[in-house]
Write an enzyme that holds these catalytic residues in place. Sequence first.
Site, short mmCIF file in Angstrom:
data_model
loop_
_atom_site.label_atom_id
_atom_site.label_comp_id
_atom_site.label_asym_id
_atom_site.label_seq_id
_atom_site.Cartn_x
_atom_site.Cartn_y
_atom_site.Cartn_z
N SER A 41 0.80 -1.22 0.00
CA SER A 41 0.00 0.00 0.00
C SER A 41 0.83 1.27 0.00
O SER A 41 0.36 2.32 -0.45
CB SER A 41 -0.93 0.00 1.22
N HIS A 267 -1.05 6.04 6.27
CA HIS A 267 -0.51 5.79 4.93
C HIS A 267 -0.11 7.12 4.29
O HIS A 267 -0.63 8.17 4.66
CB HIS A 267 -1.52 5.06 4.05
#
Length: 291
Positions: A41, A267
């Site tokens: 990711s 993230h």
Amino acid sequence: MRRFATVLVTACAAVSAVAVLGPSPVGAAASPLRYVALGDSYSAASGTLPPDPTAAPQCLRSTVNYPHVIAATIKATLTDVTCGGAETGDYFEAQYPGVAPQLDAVSARTQLITMTIGGNDSGVFIDSILQCGVLGTAALGQGSPCKDKYGSSFEDTITRTTYPALVRALQAVRAKAPHARVAILGYPWILPAKDGCFPQMPVAKGDVPYLRHEQATLNDAVRRAAARTGATYVDVSGVSNGHDACQAPGVRWVEPVVGGTNPVIVHPNALGESKLAARTITVLKLAKSAA
């Protein structure tokens, strides 16, 4: 014989020219560089808009991830198979139904490969942040409940399990693309060196340096695996320092758990992805297109 001599002279002249001029630098070839992006990711920029319409929905891939930025900058032909949640094992086996093993995208013709991988292996790195967040919330940000509960177990798993898995994955990449430039990025800092920013990052104050040290251990495993397999390690620890999830919008490269702009918490945002791309281009000395 005269025709053979003519061909031989022409061939020798061509070889001599190559010897004098030397090989073309990466990115300077007349045809676009054949670039394959692998990874998890952090490579896919999961949750960062806009989404990549060519990706499987489960992968949450973005068109502003660092592979796309690199490809646009150097005018490379990109095959992007990055996928959120990927582990090194997903290089060899399908991560989801309809999502091929990532190594299927790599061939002997591939010239450049980048990746961020290892953080999901054994459920250690990303999961440890979430687990420490739960304990930190219960402790109202005080003490070091995560360190007290887990001790060295996270780092032990990285050393014993993640590191050999990284070596295996990089060796497999090299076997499929023996002539490619292979780069593996470290993970940008998620937390500052001390104190933290509870409750935006719901980690207890005493667990902030604990988790930071764990991330350093993971990045060192990535570095050592790269060195062992002849890959290039793109160290982002220096450039990402001061850009962790506790910083203000426009400064941070990673979004926090609370008050962030990315629904996939902890993230990178678009700024972070662009900076990872810039660092990779610098380390690999990739030629930027004049266009």
